[in-house]
Motif scaffolding. Structure first.
Motif, PDB file in Angstrom:
ATOM      1  N   UNK A   1       5.511  -5.350   6.236  1.00 10.95           N
ATOM      2  CA  UNK A   1       4.075  -4.837   6.705  1.00 10.95           C
ATOM      3  C   UNK A   1       3.045  -5.741   5.427  1.00 10.95           C
ATOM      4  N   UNK A   2       1.825  -5.857   5.987  1.00 12.66           N
ATOM      5  CA  UNK A   2       0.833  -6.339   5.490  1.00 12.66           C
ATOM      6  C   UNK A   2       1.084  -7.823   5.127  1.00 12.66           C
ATOM      7  N   UNK A   3       0.486  -8.270   3.907  1.00 15.41           N
ATOM      8  CA  UNK A   3       0.483  -9.554   3.748  1.00 15.41           C
ATOM      9  C   UNK A   3       2.057 -10.526   3.915  1.00 15.41           C
ATOM     10  N   UNK A   4       3.081  -9.737   3.511  1.00 16.92           N
ATOM     11  CA  UNK A   4       4.387 -10.262   3.577  1.00 16.92           C
ATOM     12  C   UNK A   4       4.746 -10.635   5.018  1.00 16.92           C
ATOM     13  N   UNK A   5       4.285  -9.662   5.876  1.00 15.66           N
ATOM     14  CA  UNK A   5       4.666  -9.526   7.371  1.00 15.66           C
ATOM     15  C   UNK A   5       3.989 -10.743   7.923  1.00 15.66           C
ATOM     16  N   UNK A   6       2.506 -10.820   7.828  1.00 18.00           N
ATOM     17  CA  UNK A   6       1.701 -12.052   8.273  1.00 18.00           C
ATOM     18  C   UNK A   6       2.371 -13.320   7.818  1.00 18.00           C
ATOM     19  N   UNK A   7       2.714 -13.513   6.464  1.00 16.26           N
ATOM     20  CA  UNK A   7       3.163 -14.651   6.038  1.00 16.26           C
ATOM     21  C   UNK A   7       4.529 -15.005   6.698  1.00 16.26           C
ATOM     22  N   UNK A   8       5.527 -13.996   7.113  1.00 16.95           N
ATOM     23  CA  UNK A   8       6.768 -14.236   7.296  1.00 16.95           C
ATOM     24  C   UNK A   8       6.532 -14.795   9.020  1.00 16.95           C
ATOM     25  N   UNK A   9       5.389 -14.141   9.861  1.00 16.10           N
ATOM     26  CA  UNK A   9       5.346 -14.703  11.209  1.00 16.10           C
ATOM     27  C   UNK A   9       4.797 -16.009  11.282  1.00 16.10           C
ATOM     28  N   UNK A  10       4.005 -16.448  10.345  1.00 22.61           N
ATOM     29  CA  UNK A  10       3.410 -17.920  10.080  1.00 22.61           C
ATOM     30  C   UNK A  10       4.760 -18.995  10.035  1.00 22.61           C
ATOM     31  N   UNK A  11       5.210 -18.332   8.806  1.00 17.83           N
ATOM     32  CA  UNK A  11       6.554 -19.374   8.676  1.00 17.83           C
ATOM     33  C   UNK A  11       7.452 -19.589   9.817  1.00 17.83           C
TER      34      UNK A  11
ATOM     35  N   UNK B   1      12.131   0.584  10.441  1.00 23.16           N
ATOM     36  CA  UNK B   1      11.632   0.464  11.568  1.00 23.16           C
ATOM     37  C   UNK B   1      10.539  -0.539  11.449  1.00 23.16           C
ATOM     38  N   UNK B   2       9.542  -0.545  10.392  1.00 15.20           N
ATOM     39  CA  UNK B   2       8.738  -1.741  10.401  1.00 15.20           C
ATOM     40  C   UNK B   2       9.121  -2.921  10.346  1.00 15.20           C
ATOM     41  N   UNK B   3      10.116  -3.248   9.565  1.00  7.99           N
ATOM     42  CA  UNK B   3      10.879  -4.715   9.233  1.00  7.99           C
ATOM     43  C   UNK B   3      11.338  -4.978  10.499  1.00  7.99           C
ATOM     44  N   UNK B   4      12.029  -4.081  11.454  1.00  7.52           N
ATOM     45  CA  UNK B   4      12.682  -4.474  12.643  1.00  7.52           C
ATOM     46  C   UNK B   4      11.491  -4.913  13.613  1.00  7.52           C
TER      47      UNK B   4
ATOM     48  N   UNK C   1       8.666  -9.116  16.713  1.00  6.24           N
ATOM     49  CA  UNK C   1       7.434 -10.000  17.049  1.00  6.24           C
ATOM     50  C   UNK C   1       7.788 -11.279  16.685  1.00  6.24           C
ATOM     51  N   UNK C   2       8.325 -11.743  15.870  1.00  8.21           N
ATOM     52  CA  UNK C   2       8.978 -13.147  15.622  1.00  8.21           C
ATOM     53  C   UNK C   2       9.695 -13.457  16.921  1.00  8.21           C
ATOM     54  N   UNK C   3      10.929 -12.768  17.061  1.00  8.56           N
ATOM     55  CA  UNK C   3      11.697 -13.186  18.121  1.00  8.56           C
ATOM     56  C   UNK C   3      11.122 -13.220  19.394  1.00  8.56           C
ATOM     57  N   UNK C   4      10.062 -12.493  19.592  1.00  8.88           N
ATOM     58  CA  UNK C   4       9.382 -12.495  21.059  1.00  8.88           C
ATOM     59  C   UNK C   4       8.629 -13.862  21.206  1.00  8.88           C
ATOM     60  N   UNK C   5       8.251 -14.564  20.077  1.00 13.22           N
ATOM     61  CA  UNK C   5       7.562 -15.750  20.106  1.00 13.22           C
ATOM     62  C   UNK C   5       8.639 -16.960  20.049  1.00 13.22           C
ATOM     63  N   UNK C   6       9.645 -16.692  20.061  1.00  6.32           N
ATOM     64  CA  UNK C   6      10.853 -17.663  20.015  1.00  6.32           C
ATOM     65  C   UNK C   6      11.429 -18.142  18.422  1.00  6.32           C
ATOM     66  N   UNK C   7      10.877 -17.327  17.646  1.00  5.55           N
ATOM     67  CA  UNK C   7      11.307 -17.555  16.200  1.00  5.55           C
ATOM     68  C   UNK C   7      12.733 -16.834  16.025  1.00  5.55           C
ATOM     69  N   UNK C   8      12.949 -17.322  14.739  1.00  5.27           N
ATOM     70  CA  UNK C   8      14.296 -16.718  13.981  1.00  5.27           C
ATOM     71  C   UNK C   8      14.020 -15.905  12.656  1.00  5.27           C
TER      72      UNK C   8
ATOM     73  N   UNK D   1      -4.792 -10.624   7.095  1.00  8.30           N
ATOM     74  CA  UNK D   1      -4.393 -11.832   7.823  1.00  8.30           C
ATOM     75  C   UNK D   1      -4.794 -13.096   7.198  1.00  8.30           C
ATOM     76  N   UNK D   2      -6.146 -13.060   6.704  1.00  5.37           N
ATOM     77  CA  UNK D   2      -6.655 -14.311   5.988  1.00  5.37           C
ATOM     78  C   UNK D   2      -5.799 -14.591   4.822  1.00  5.37           C
ATOM     79  N   UNK D   3      -5.588 -13.608   4.250  1.00  2.47           N
ATOM     80  CA  UNK D   3      -4.611 -14.009   2.903  1.00  2.47           C
ATOM     81  C   UNK D   3      -3.538 -14.270   3.293  1.00  2.47           C
ATOM     82  N   UNK D   4      -2.900 -13.668   4.220  1.00  2.61           N
ATOM     83  CA  UNK D   4      -1.346 -13.915   4.584  1.00  2.61           C
ATOM     84  C   UNK D   4      -1.222 -15.701   4.974  1.00  2.61           C
ATOM     85  N   UNK D   5      -2.289 -15.871   5.493  1.00  2.00           N
ATOM     86  CA  UNK D   5      -2.289 -17.396   6.325  1.00  2.00           C
ATOM     87  C   UNK D   5      -2.418 -18.273   4.927  1.00  2.00           C
ATOM     88  N   UNK D   6      -3.202 -17.852   4.160  1.00  2.00           N
ATOM     89  CA  UNK D   6      -3.290 -18.626   2.561  1.00  2.00           C
ATOM     90  C   UNK D   6      -2.105 -18.885   2.098  1.00  2.00           C
TER      91      UNK D   6
END
Length: 253
Positions: free
Chosen positions: A20-30, A46-49, A54-61, A221-226
């Motif tokens: 969740x939070x900053x870590x989830x945003x960071x993971x999605x961007x990476x 459930x939150x991690x899954x 969400x990552x897999x839906x965008x074609x990520x791993x 979201x902003x901080x996760x991007x940074x």
């Protein structure tokens, strides 16, 4: 020349505390930048899954991995999953932190924010090739604690996070010899985080006061991007990236 939108293609990344939070945003961007990402959680599968889906839906791993950073078993599980799924650890984002929990023991902040950060690095190091990067996530309130007092409720956490940062910086020479860089990302209070919520509960009005002093506070979201940007940023090892509000602490922005 077009910008490479997948600078982490064929790379493996671990983001601690990323359900969740900053870590989830960071993971999605990476993941969108091409990395295979270990989404780490301590309790809430459930939150991690959901982050992984969400990552897999965008074609990520991505893979979700349960692991308490304060336990050797947890750290090894996280690293083993990264190696099995992606081959190596090219990016290690040390995002997980805490210490304001009332039921984890008096020394929990130090065990998590200092000891576990260094131990997580040690667990990952054998699988980190030359060119890999470690990103340590902290707060201005922790980074500047030796010169600027913080809220009473946050001081034990701030001092433990500063101790963690110092312990990681003590490893700069060793890391550089292996071709591995360390970058610290320091941010102001972040709107919507668990820490901000707990601080405001302990000291009502704390968030509003900090928002007024800083001008504005970054969103998750902003901080996760940074944080994610520092995984590939062209900066020297040992660099500190200040995100929002650092002028209050005497740093030019």
């Amino acid at each position: 020349m077009t910008e490479n939108t997948t600078p982490l293609a064929d790379k493996g990344a671990i983001v601690t505390g990323s359900s969740r939070g900053i870590g989830a945003v960071t993971a999605g961007i990476l993941a969108r930048q091409g990395a295979g990402v270990v989404v780490n959680y301590r309790q809430k599968a459930p939150r991690a899954n959901k982050v992984v889906a969400g990552i897999e839906a965008e074609g990520g791993r991505a893979v979700a991995v349960q692991g308490d950073l304060t336990s050797e078993e947890g750290r090894q599980a996280i690293v083993a999953a990264a190696v099995e799924a992606f081959g190596h650890v090219d990016v290690l984002v040390l995002n997980a932190s805490g210490g304001m929990e009332a039921d984890m023991g008096e020394d929990y902040a130090l065990r998590l924010n200092r000891d576990a950060q260094v131990a997580m690095l040690d667990a990952a190091l054998p699988h980190m090739p030359s060119g890999a990067r470690v990103v340590f996530v902290t707060s201005h309130q922790a980074h500047f604690i030796e010169s600027h007092p913080t809220l009473d409720a946050y001081e034990p956490v701030a001092r433990s996070k500063k101790a963690g940062e110092n312990a990681l910086r003590d490893r700069l020479g060793e890391l550089e010899a292996k071709g591995i860089s360390l970058v610290v990302v320091s941010g102001d209070m972040i709107e919507g985080t668990v820490t901000a919520t707990l601080l405001n509960r302990a000291e009502p009005g704390a968030i509003e006061a900090r928002r007024e002093a800083a001008g504005r506070l970054y969103s998750v979201e902003e901080f996760g991007a940074e944080v994610a940007a520092m995984a590939t940023a062209d900066v020297p090892t040992g660099h500190t990236e200040y995100v929002g509000g650092a002028g209050h602490f005497g740093v030019a922005e």
